[in-house]
Motif scaffolding. Structure first.
Motif, short mmCIF file in Angstrom:
data_model
loop_
_atom_site.label_atom_id
_atom_site.label_comp_id
_atom_site.label_asym_id
_atom_site.label_seq_id
_atom_site.Cartn_x
_atom_site.Cartn_y
_atom_site.Cartn_z
N GLN A 244 0.86 -1.18 0.00
CA GLN A 244 0.00 0.00 0.00
C GLN A 244 0.90 1.23 0.00
O GLN A 244 1.73 1.41 0.90
CB GLN A 244 -0.90 0.00 1.24
N ALA A 245 0.75 2.07 -1.03
CA ALA A 245 1.62 3.26 -1.11
C ALA A 245 1.10 4.21 -2.17
O ALA A 245 0.43 3.80 -3.14
CB ALA A 245 3.05 2.85 -1.46
N ASP A 246 1.41 5.48 -1.98
CA ASP A 246 1.23 6.47 -3.03
C ASP A 246 2.20 6.15 -4.16
O ASP A 246 3.37 5.84 -3.93
CB ASP A 246 1.50 7.86 -2.47
N ALA A 247 1.73 6.23 -5.40
CA ALA A 247 2.55 5.82 -6.54
C ALA A 247 3.84 6.62 -6.64
O ALA A 247 4.92 6.06 -6.87
CB ALA A 247 1.75 5.95 -7.83
N ALA A 248 3.76 7.94 -6.47
CA ALA A 248 4.97 8.76 -6.59
C ALA A 248 5.95 8.48 -5.46
O ALA A 248 7.16 8.35 -5.69
CB ALA A 248 4.60 10.24 -6.63
N ASP A 249 5.44 8.38 -4.24
CA ASP A 249 6.33 8.06 -3.10
C ASP A 249 7.05 6.74 -3.36
O ASP A 249 8.25 6.61 -3.11
CB ASP A 249 5.51 7.93 -1.81
N TRP A 250 6.29 5.76 -3.83
CA TRP A 250 6.83 4.41 -4.01
C TRP A 250 7.86 4.38 -5.13
O TRP A 250 8.93 3.78 -4.98
CB TRP A 250 5.68 3.45 -4.30
N VAL A 251 7.56 5.03 -6.25
CA VAL A 251 8.52 5.06 -7.36
C VAL A 251 9.81 5.75 -6.95
O VAL A 251 10.91 5.26 -7.23
CB VAL A 251 7.88 5.74 -8.59
#
Length: 327
Positions: A244-251
């Motif tokens: 579970q993560a925000d896409a930008a944070d994770w990338v």
């Protein structure tokens, strides 16, 4: 805020896509909803007064998922006839259904559809083959918008791409999309890792989640439903790496991790970009540009996507790689 006219038009846009994807019954239903929705039901009023951008929010697919869920549950014989190809006054039937099942349908508008279609892996695999051809076949895959993670099984699926085979021979799922032209050249390819993220990841092993995903599978595509169910069985047997993560944070976090020599790090996604807020999309573009600027022949970077090109009304696969070129 979108106007009623714009919200109705979103169903005509979805009608076009259903027609392009050989789903004439769904196209007919979307057309009937575009012209026939009223405020007689709370659900109809919510759709017509939708405050967001209806196409970006996949508003028609939200409602279609709820309608199909009623059919799958055996909750409305009249609606089941429409989904089976009933050619009578579909608009009148749908109006009655929205009133009868208002309480059940309205919650389907609360969140975007998380259609987790394993068939998209075939399009992504064609892009990965191109990456392997360019920079070598050792690939580490990072997927955003993974939903329930069924495309994270891409290394466990078998693919028949116009007669060119990729993937383990013993896979319980073989994906063989319609292929025009010469089959692709299959270079040596080895997927050394697959990870994904989603803002609201789904546990597909939960029977309720499985039922919800099944509702988003178009009723005219029973082969997709069978593939979905088999893929979920594969997850039950051996899970996937889904966070579970925000896409930008994770990338940004994944691209900052050490990268093994000889392995290409690949960001991939399918029918995700339209749902991202523009600030999130911009951060991902910037992160990939920065990673690309650091990329070397020993540690390359690639970006493989399957997203709709609304200018031409087609799904497109595109590939970028660094240090290399765009296509």
């Amino acid at each position: 805020m979108a106007s009623e006219q714009e919200n109705r038009a979103a169903f005509d846009v979805q009608k076009h896509w259903c027609g392009k994807m050989d789903a004439p019954i769904y196209a007919t239903i979307c057309g009937a909803l575009a012209s026939g929705l009223t405020r007689e039901s709370g659900t109809g009023a919510r759709v017509l007064d939708w405050a967001g951008e209806p196409t970006r929010d996949a508003l028609p697919l939200r409602l279609m998922g709820g309608l199909h869920a009623l059919v799958r549950a055996g909750a409305d014989a009249e609606l089941a006839g429409v989904f089976a190809g009933y050619l009578g006054d579909i608009g009148a039937v749908l109006a009655r259904v929205l009133v009868r099942h208002d309480a059940a349908l309205s919650p389907w508008l609360d969140g975007p559809p998380q259609t987790n279609e394993p068939g998209r892996s075939a399009a992504l695999m064609t892009g990965l083959l191109e990456v392997a051809r360019r920079v070598g076949g050792m690939l580490e895959l990072l997927e955003i918008g993974s939903s329930g993670g069924l495309n994270l099984l891409i290394d466990r699926y078998r693919f028949d791409l116009g007669g060119a085979s990729v993937g383990p021979e013993g896979s319980p799922v073989t994906i063989a999309p319609e292929w025009l032209g010469e089959p692709p050249i299959v270079p040596p390819i080895e997927i050394v890792g697959v990870r994904g993220c989603d803002m609201r990841p789904l546990d597909v092993t939960d029977p309720a989640i499985e039922a919800r995903l099944a509702a988003y599978v178009w009723a005219e595509k029973p082969e997709r439903l069978a593939r979905l169910q088999t893929a979920i069985g594969m997850v039950r047997e051996r899970g996937v790496r889904l966070e579970q993560a925000d896409a930008a944070d994770w990338v940004e976090a994944r691209l900052a991790e050490p990268q093994d020599a000889g392995v290409c790090r690949v960001l991939m996604h399918s029918v995700v970009w339209q749902y991202l807020p523009e600030p999130t999309a911009q951060r991902i573009r910037a992160a990939m540009a920065a990673a690309g600027a650091r990329a070397t022949a020993e540690r390359p970077i690639a970006w493989v996507v399957m997203e709709p090109d609304r200018a031409i009304g087609e799904m497109m696969v595109s590939v970028r790689s660094w240090p290399d070129r765009d296509v």
